[in-house]
Design a protein around this motif. Structure first.
Motif, short mmCIF file in Angstrom:
data_model
loop_
_atom_site.label_atom_id
_atom_site.label_comp_id
_atom_site.label_asym_id
_atom_site.label_seq_id
_atom_site.Cartn_x
_atom_site.Cartn_y
_atom_site.Cartn_z
N ASN A 300 0.97 -1.05 -0.08
CA ASN A 300 -0.07 0.15 -0.01
C ASN A 300 0.84 1.13 0.07
O ASN A 300 1.97 1.31 0.47
CB ASN A 300 -1.03 0.03 1.17
CG ASN A 300 -0.30 -0.16 2.50
OD1 ASN A 300 0.65 0.63 2.91
ND2 ASN A 300 -0.74 -1.12 3.48
N ALA A 301 0.17 2.19 -0.35
CA ALA A 301 0.75 3.62 -0.30
C ALA A 301 -0.23 4.79 0.07
O ALA A 301 -1.20 4.71 -0.24
CB ALA A 301 1.43 3.83 -1.75
N THR A 302 0.20 5.62 1.08
CA THR A 302 -0.31 6.40 1.59
C THR A 302 0.20 7.95 1.55
O THR A 302 1.34 7.95 1.60
CB THR A 302 -0.66 6.27 3.34
OG1 THR A 302 -1.07 5.12 3.39
CG2 THR A 302 -1.53 7.55 3.87
N TYR A 303 -0.71 8.71 0.80
CA TYR A 303 -0.34 10.21 0.77
C TYR A 303 -0.88 11.20 1.73
O TYR A 303 -2.14 11.18 1.87
CB TYR A 303 -0.66 10.62 -0.82
CG TYR A 303 -0.42 12.23 -0.94
CD1 TYR A 303 0.87 12.82 -0.75
CD2 TYR A 303 -1.13 12.75 -1.36
CE1 TYR A 303 1.25 14.00 -0.98
CE2 TYR A 303 -1.19 14.27 -1.57
CZ TYR A 303 0.06 15.00 -1.44
OH TYR A 303 0.36 16.20 -1.72
N LYS A 304 -0.09 11.73 2.55
CA LYS A 304 -0.66 12.79 3.55
C LYS A 304 -0.82 14.15 3.12
O LYS A 304 0.00 14.75 2.73
CB LYS A 304 0.37 12.75 4.80
CG LYS A 304 -0.17 13.24 5.87
CD LYS A 304 0.95 13.09 7.27
CE LYS A 304 0.02 13.57 8.38
NZ LYS A 304 1.17 13.32 9.69
N MET A 305 -1.96 14.43 2.71
CA MET A 305 -2.28 15.74 1.97
C MET A 305 -2.17 16.87 3.05
O MET A 305 -1.96 18.10 2.71
CB MET A 305 -3.62 15.88 1.52
CG MET A 305 -3.90 14.65 0.27
SD MET A 305 -5.65 14.68 -0.31
CE MET A 305 -5.76 16.29 -1.20
N HIS A 306 -2.44 16.76 4.16
CA HIS A 306 -2.56 17.60 5.54
C HIS A 306 -2.41 16.79 6.68
O HIS A 306 -2.40 15.37 6.59
CB HIS A 306 -3.88 18.07 5.31
CG HIS A 306 -4.05 19.14 6.45
ND1 HIS A 306 -4.69 19.00 7.59
CD2 HIS A 306 -4.06 20.73 6.31
CE1 HIS A 306 -4.54 20.02 8.42
NE2 HIS A 306 -4.33 20.94 7.53
N SER A 307 -2.15 17.52 7.50
CA SER A 307 -2.10 16.59 8.91
C SER A 307 -3.19 15.98 9.44
O SER A 307 -3.10 14.84 10.03
CB SER A 307 -1.36 17.51 10.05
OG SER A 307 -2.43 18.73 10.55
N ASN A 308 -4.34 16.35 9.01
CA ASN A 308 -5.44 15.66 9.16
C ASN A 308 -6.27 14.89 7.85
O ASN A 308 -7.44 14.44 8.19
CB ASN A 308 -6.51 16.64 9.81
CG ASN A 308 -5.98 17.21 10.85
OD1 ASN A 308 -5.10 17.89 11.01
ND2 ASN A 308 -6.83 16.84 12.30
N VAL A 309 -5.56 14.80 6.94
CA VAL A 309 -6.13 14.27 5.61
C VAL A 309 -5.04 13.37 5.02
O VAL A 309 -3.72 13.73 4.64
CB VAL A 309 -6.72 15.25 4.53
CG1 VAL A 309 -7.24 14.59 3.41
CG2 VAL A 309 -7.54 16.37 5.34
N LYS A 310 -5.62 12.26 4.61
CA LYS A 310 -4.84 11.19 3.90
C LYS A 310 -5.52 10.37 2.89
O LYS A 310 -6.80 10.24 3.23
CB LYS A 310 -3.97 10.20 4.87
CG LYS A 310 -4.83 9.42 5.54
CD LYS A 310 -4.05 8.25 6.33
CE LYS A 310 -5.24 7.23 7.00
NZ LYS A 310 -4.58 6.20 7.82
#
Length: 346
Positions: A300-310
């Motif tokens: 899997n791959a996760t992108y953290k768009m914001h400290s509260n959004v992924k």
């Protein structure tokens, strides 16, 4: 709390207030925090032989929680916590507990997760841990729990007092007729954990002993006893993570071993983080004592768009064999799955 065929794995909240919770009140030694999350996935789950699983929009998580800390004295703080989650279209109170913390550690009582909920090093989102039929309790409504955190180690123990669970309704095919079965479990369990960290290495060990007596349609059945242990090691260096764990479990009904619900499994994990991206690759293998087995690979791959959004994507492959090594039987074989998802939290 997400549950898999092999085990249950969602981290327990060990102190009042959730991660990323917002402080809404802080005065005169009283602190109130509030947190929540909304998570949605588009998922194609595994399809084994003779299964037909449609592409689905899963409302994976809807959560709202409140934490309360009250400074009773310089060395003693009173705690309160409650959490609500959306499960199957209905809202359920999953945690409701109170207690104290201080130099002696933290002592709480109420509805909460216990230490077995912290087991497993896997970092899958939905498509990991297939193949072994093990179901061990990791929470309870009547839990007494103690945890101590030192400079480089921790330990704790939790006990769920004997209680009657909610009714579980199923329908069984008997000679072509559907027969309704209502099961109520009188259950209790005790679990414990210990861990230490040094030079980037996290070591942990867990143990659980549980028992339950099912009453089916007002008829009391034989007592079922289960126990298990797990050891794990995870090494973090710079942006890299590697880890391994081993779990052994056994179930007995009326003193006789249930081989299809006893066995062991192994987890291997590798991870790499760069910038706002995190990548994980995992391999899991499990075998029951009746010789049925399963293996699983996920990435899997996760992108953290914001400290509260992924946002994230995951691919998975799994294979299950019955006790004869056959992959052509119903609910066995190999399968692939995938998902994309998004979580917004505070």
């Amino acid at each position: 709390m997400k549950k898999t065929i092999l085990a249950m794995a969602v981290p327990a909240l060990l102190a009042a207030g959730a991660v990323n919770a917002a402080t809404v009140y802080d005065q005169d030694g009283v602190t109130v925090t509030i947190g929540g999350a909304a998570e949605v996935q588009i998922i194609q789950e595994y399809e084994f032989n003779q299964q037909d699983v449609d592409l689905d929009v899963r409302l994976d998580d809807g959560e709202l929680n409140f934490g309360i800390d009250v400074a009773v004295s310089e060395s003693l703080t009173a705690l309160g916590y409650f959490d609500f989650e959306n499960e199957g279209g209905s809202v359920k109170n999953t945690e409701l507990w109170a207690g104290f913390k201080g130099d002696f550690g933290q002592l709480t009582a109420g509805r909460m997760y216990t230490f077995w909920d912290d087991t497993n090093i896997n970092e899958d989102i939905e498509l990991g841990l297939e193949g072994v039929d093990s179901s061990l309790p990791a929470s309870g409504n009547d839990v007494i729990k103690y945890r101590y955190d030192g400079d480089a180690f921790w330990f704790g123990v939790a006990h769920n007092l004997k209680q009657n669970g909610s009714e579980e309704e199923t329908f069984k095919d008997v000679s072509g007729n559907l027969v309704r079965e209502v099961t109520v479990n009188n259950a209790t369990h005790t679990d414990a954990g210990v861990g230490t960290s040094f030079a980037g290495v996290d070591l942990a060990a867990y143990f659980i002993a549980a028992e339950k007596t099912p009453t089916v349609n007002d008829t009391k059945n034989d007592k079922i006893k289960s126990d298990a242990f797990q050891v794990s090691a995870v090494y973090n260096v710079d942006a890299f993570t590697v880890g391994a764990s081993y779990t052994d479990f056994e179930q007995k009904t009326a003193g006789a071993q249930d081989k299809d619900k006893s066995g062991h499994y192994v987890e291997l994990l590798a991870g790499y983080g760069v910038g706002d991206f995190q990548y994980y690759l995992g391999y899991n293998f499990g075998e029951n004592d009746d010789n049925s087995e399963g293996s699983n690979i996920y990435a899997n791959a996760t992108y953290k768009m914001h400290s509260n959004v992924k946002t994230y994507v995951e691919l998975g492959w799994a294979e299950k064999k019955d006790a004869s090594g056959n992959t052509n039987a119903k609910d066995y074989g190999d399968a692939t799955g995938f998902l994309v998802g998004m979580e917004v939290k505070f």
